[in-house]
Design a protein around this motif. Structure first.
Motif, mmCIF file in Angstrom:
data_model
loop_
_atom_site.group_PDB
_atom_site.id
_atom_site.type_symbol
_atom_site.label_atom_id
_atom_site.label_comp_id
_atom_site.label_asym_id
_atom_site.label_seq_id
_atom_site.Cartn_x
_atom_site.Cartn_y
_atom_site.Cartn_z
ATOM 1 N N LEU A 159 0.885 -1.168 0.000
ATOM 2 C CA LEU A 159 0.000 0.000 0.000
ATOM 3 C C LEU A 159 0.926 1.222 0.000
ATOM 4 N N ILE A 160 0.721 2.149 -0.931
ATOM 5 C CA ILE A 160 1.581 3.349 -0.985
ATOM 6 C C ILE A 160 0.757 4.571 -0.581
ATOM 7 N N VAL A 161 1.273 5.301 0.407
ATOM 8 C CA VAL A 161 0.579 6.512 0.873
ATOM 9 C C VAL A 161 1.434 7.737 0.559
ATOM 10 N N ASP A 162 0.912 8.589 -0.303
ATOM 11 C CA ASP A 162 1.662 9.789 -0.702
ATOM 12 C C ASP A 162 0.648 10.779 -1.256
ATOM 13 N N ASP A 163 0.895 12.075 -1.030
ATOM 14 C CA ASP A 163 -0.095 13.042 -1.528
ATOM 15 C C ASP A 163 0.269 13.582 -2.901
ATOM 16 N N ASN A 164 1.290 12.991 -3.511
ATOM 17 C CA ASN A 164 1.717 13.468 -4.833
ATOM 18 C C ASN A 164 1.325 12.440 -5.907
ATOM 19 N N ALA A 165 0.398 12.841 -6.777
ATOM 20 C CA ALA A 165 -0.155 11.914 -7.762
ATOM 21 C C ALA A 165 0.907 11.398 -8.735
ATOM 22 N N HIS A 166 1.806 12.315 -9.154
ATOM 23 C CA HIS A 166 2.891 11.902 -10.068
ATOM 24 C C HIS A 166 3.683 10.776 -9.455
ATOM 25 N N PHE A 167 4.019 10.974 -8.206
ATOM 26 C CA PHE A 167 4.873 9.987 -7.546
ATOM 27 C C PHE A 167 4.149 8.652 -7.428
ATOM 28 N N LEU A 168 2.883 8.700 -7.001
ATOM 29 C CA LEU A 168 2.125 7.456 -6.840
ATOM 30 C C LEU A 168 2.140 6.663 -8.146
ATOM 31 N N LEU A 228 -7.410 -3.751 2.946
ATOM 32 C CA LEU A 228 -6.602 -4.489 1.971
ATOM 33 C C LEU A 228 -5.573 -5.412 2.613
ATOM 34 N N ARG A 229 -5.283 -5.164 3.880
ATOM 35 C CA ARG A 229 -4.277 -5.976 4.575
ATOM 36 C C ARG A 229 -2.987 -6.135 3.771
ATOM 37 N N PRO A 230 -2.295 -5.043 3.428
ATOM 38 C CA PRO A 230 -1.049 -5.152 2.645
ATOM 39 C C PRO A 230 0.060 -5.786 3.495
ATOM 40 N N ASP A 231 1.075 -6.312 2.827
ATOM 41 C CA ASP A 231 2.232 -6.857 3.554
ATOM 42 C C ASP A 231 3.084 -5.715 4.100
ATOM 43 N N VAL A 232 3.179 -4.634 3.315
ATOM 44 C CA VAL A 232 4.004 -3.481 3.699
ATOM 45 C C VAL A 232 3.254 -2.204 3.302
ATOM 46 N N THR A 233 3.360 -1.190 4.141
ATOM 47 C CA THR A 233 2.806 0.116 3.746
ATOM 48 C C THR A 233 3.957 1.109 3.619
ATOM 49 N N LEU A 234 4.020 1.749 2.456
ATOM 50 C CA LEU A 234 5.015 2.824 2.256
ATOM 51 C C LEU A 234 4.330 4.150 2.612
ATOM 52 N N VAL A 235 4.924 4.882 3.534
ATOM 53 C CA VAL A 235 4.283 6.134 3.966
ATOM 54 C C VAL A 235 5.217 7.314 3.741
ATOM 55 N N ASP A 236 4.753 8.267 2.951
ATOM 56 C CA ASP A 236 5.528 9.507 2.757
ATOM 57 C C ASP A 236 5.525 10.291 4.077
ATOM 58 N N ALA A 254 -5.511 -7.737 14.894
ATOM 59 C CA ALA A 254 -5.420 -8.687 13.788
ATOM 60 C C ALA A 254 -4.369 -8.287 12.759
ATOM 61 N N HIS A 255 -4.187 -6.958 12.613
ATOM 62 C CA HIS A 255 -3.342 -6.552 11.491
ATOM 63 C C HIS A 255 -2.433 -5.396 11.868
ATOM 64 N N ARG A 256 -1.149 -5.623 11.793
ATOM 65 C CA ARG A 256 -0.194 -4.587 12.110
ATOM 66 C C ARG A 256 0.905 -4.613 11.045
ATOM 67 N N PRO A 257 0.638 -3.998 9.893
ATOM 68 C CA PRO A 257 1.584 -4.153 8.783
ATOM 69 C C PRO A 257 2.855 -3.338 9.028
ATOM 70 N N PRO A 258 4.011 -3.862 8.621
ATOM 71 C CA PRO A 258 5.219 -3.057 8.744
ATOM 72 C C PRO A 258 5.121 -1.793 7.881
ATOM 73 N N VAL A 259 5.664 -0.721 8.390
ATOM 74 C CA VAL A 259 5.639 0.554 7.661
ATOM 75 C C VAL A 259 7.052 0.901 7.230
ATOM 76 N N ILE A 260 7.197 1.329 5.990
ATOM 77 C CA ILE A 260 8.475 1.897 5.535
ATOM 78 C C ILE A 260 8.214 3.370 5.220
ATOM 79 N N LEU A 261 8.970 4.223 5.875
ATOM 80 C CA LEU A 261 8.820 5.651 5.595
ATOM 81 C C LEU A 261 9.564 5.989 4.311
#
Lengths: 124, 488
Positions: free
Chosen positions: A6-15, A46-54, A75-82
């Motif tokens: 799951l990718i979290v970012d507020d920049n559409a180009h980047f996403l 979605l229960r992703p394996d990893v969430t990328l967070v800007d 139940a769900h605590r996905p690893p986060v990568i900043l």
């Protein structure tokens, strides 16, 4: 089994660019979000394996989102990568203090790097 | 004109003057009596001027004139035949004694005036010095009311200020009895028979001889304080009526006619002190605005670079790398070209990061002072011993100022001081930020030379802080900075 992201970012180009590159490199991007609220909902659903967070989400803070994701539900605590367009050394103290499993500079983003970070945590 | 009645004397001095006025001439006469036949009347009269001058100096005009009178009687009684009587037979003696009375009175009054003038000049000089060395207006106000009260025969003096809401407030006061003159607890309206009203209407000095039928709050307050005769002169600051200096008496005695003119000399000083303080405050505020605007611009440029250009370049880099993965294996040259472009773009991104960091450090806006200083310490060329107690976020301008001070001090330690270690203490506790940066280098930093220290002092002062530098040669340099945390 490809890693589900799951990718979290507020920049559409980047996403768009990140999704294309990471999928080429064998990852599955199951969803994207651009706000904290959206991200929490998607992660739950979605229960992703990893969430990328800007680190910066407009007026919201990626550090706060990382903390809330890490607290997660039982139940769900996905690893986060900043991720950030800033280099790691510029924000090292804040990254160290966050519960995220790691940090990737946006310019150095790659499937391999994600795999390495998550793999390392799995082992350790 | 400065009359004897205008001189303020302490009670002890007054008593001494009267004693000297009566006893002085008599003693001179008795002392010279054995030599009466050899020195004659004229010499006695001449000598009698001495106690007159002395009395005039310490006691003012009335005792001085009394001394002249006692002198006259002494001369007539002891030195002008027939002796033992105030009658004077010889015409020459009569002329001499009358001349003595005229000259004695003139000398006495002259001395009183000159010494009054000297007192007044001394008071004005003290106040001017106070105003010139940038004492706070409150300090100058208090000093003015005291000097004016001491110099004039007033029982109380006050400095009133016209407020924008059509009232007056009392900003300083003095009383002869030593009683504390409290500032008005509140602002008082005016508009009736009071000095505040008259001066507001005319912009000229005014006088009120009774507050018995005062119809406005400020006049009623004066009546309650027991004021009878009051004189006020306007304080004009840069063309606008700022306030008034009031001298008042609580007795039936009216203040002398020259009071207005004498007050005027003081109001000019009050006005100068206020104008100075106002320009200083304006200058400080404008300097702070300039610095704040500079900081804000840097922060905005950094944001724009980061959110716009940087993000776009990063995305382009990812797209190039995605394209690279699509190149068929046999097109080696194309793949290499794309790879080269990706790498070049990466260098540009790094370059831009470097520039952005110099413009405004991201860690400061995102993490606050603590993490930002840790980052500085880690990146410092000279090893840093850090003692950091700054968890909470502070107003941005204070964070920025503190950050630049530490940053500049670390740069100096590395570039000029040849230090081997720098101790950095940062404490943000209660209402103040304390920074201490000490190195073990060569010392001898001179803040008057064109070093970064001047810039630092400017920075510190724009946030209302203070900076102390100790940098004797051979003992290292230490910088102590305190910045008040004003949350408004």
């Amino acid at each position: 089994m490809p890693i589900r992201l799951l990718i979290v970012d507020d920049n559409a180009h980047f996403l768009e660019a990140a999704r294309r590159l990471l999928e080429r490199q064998g990852m599955t991007v199951v969803g994207v979000a651009s706000t904290t609220l959206d991200a929490l909902r998607r992660a739950e659903e979605l229960r992703p394996d990893v969430t990328l967070v800007d680190i910066e989400l407009g007026h919201e803070s990626g550090f706060d989102l990382a903390r809330r994701l890490a607290e997660g539900t039982e139940a769900h605590r996905p690893p986060v990568i900043l991720i950030s367009a800033y280099p790691e050394q510029d924000l090292a103290d804040l990254i160290d203090a966050s519960p995220a499993v790691g940090f990737l500079a946006k310019s150095g983003l790659s499937g391999g790097a994600i795999f390495e970070l998550v793999g390392r945590t799995d082992k350790g | 004109m400065l009359g004897a009645s205008l001189r303020h004397r302490s009670a002890a001095r007054r008593v001494a003057a009267w004693v000297l006025a009566v006893a002085g001439p008599a003693l001179v006469g008795l002392g010279l009596l054995p030599f009466r036949s050899s020195i004659g009347l004229a010499a006695l009269l001449f000598t009698l001027l001495l106690p007159v001058v002395g009395v005039a100096l310490i006691g003012g005009a009335r005792p001085a004139l009394t001394a002249v009178g006692v002198g006259f009687v002494t001369a007539a009684f002891l030195f002008a035949p027939p002796y033992g009587s105030v009658r004077i037979h010889r015409q020459g003696d009569l002329v001499a004694v009358i001349a003595f009375v005229v000259v004695g009175a003139a000398v006495g009054i002259l001395v009183v005036n000159l010494s009054g003038l000297a007192d007044e000049q001394a008071a004005l000089r003290r106040l001017a010095t106070l105003a010139a060395r940038a004492a706070s207006p409150d300090e100058v106000f208090a000093a003015v009311t005291e000097e004016v009260g001491t110099l004039l025969p007033a029982d109380t003096t006050r400095l009133l200020r016209y407020e924008p809401d059509g009232t007056v407030s009392s900003v300083a006061g003095w009383s002869r009895s030593g009683a504390h003159i409290p500032p008005f607890g509140d602002r008082k309206g005016f508009g009736g028979k009071s000095l505040s009203t008259f001066i507001w209407q005319t912009g000229r000095p005014a006088r009120v001889d009774s507050y018995a039928d005062a119809s406005d709050p400020v006049g009623a307050a004066a009546h309650e304080e027991g004021l009878r005769s009051s004189v006020g002169t306007p304080v004009i600051v840069e063309g606008r009526l700022w306030g008034i200096v009031v001298a008042a008496s609580t007795s039936d005695r009216r203040l002398p006619r020259c009071t207005e003119a004498r007050l005027a000399a003081f109001t000019v000083l009050v006005a100068t002190a206020i104008a100075n303080a106002e320009s200083r405050a304006e200058l400080a505020a404008s300097r702070a605005r300039v610095v704040a605007a500079g900081d804000e611009t840097r922060r905005r440029i950094e944001r724009d670079l980061h959110d716009g250009t940087q993000q776009r370049l990063v995305s382009l880099g990812l797209e190039l790398r995605a394209a690279e993965t699509m190149v068929p294996a046999e097109l080696t040259e194309l793949r290499e070209q794309l790879s080269g472009a990706t790498k070049g773009l990466g260098d540009v991104v790094e370059n831009l990061q470097e520039i952005s960091r110099g413009i405004h450090p991201a860690i400061l806006s995102k993490g606050g002072l603590g993490p930002a200083i840790k980052t500085l310490a880690r990146r410092s060329a000279v090893p840093v011993q850090l003692d950091l107690r700054a968890e909470r976020r502070l107003p941005e301008r204070i964070e920025v100022a503190a950050y630049y001070i530490v940053s500049e001090a670390l740069t100096n330690a590395a570039k000029h001081a040849h230090a081997s270690v720098v101790h950095v203490d940062v404490k943000a506790q209660d209402a103040v930020v304390r920074l201490s940066i000490r190195d073990d280098g060569i010392g001898g930093a001179d803040p008057t030379q064109g070093s970064g220290l001047i810039g630092l002092r400017d920075r510190v002062e724009t946030v209302g802080g203070r900076m102390e530098i100790a940098s004797a040669a051979g003992t290292g340099t230490s910088l102590l900075v305190t910045i008040p945390i004003n949350l408004s």
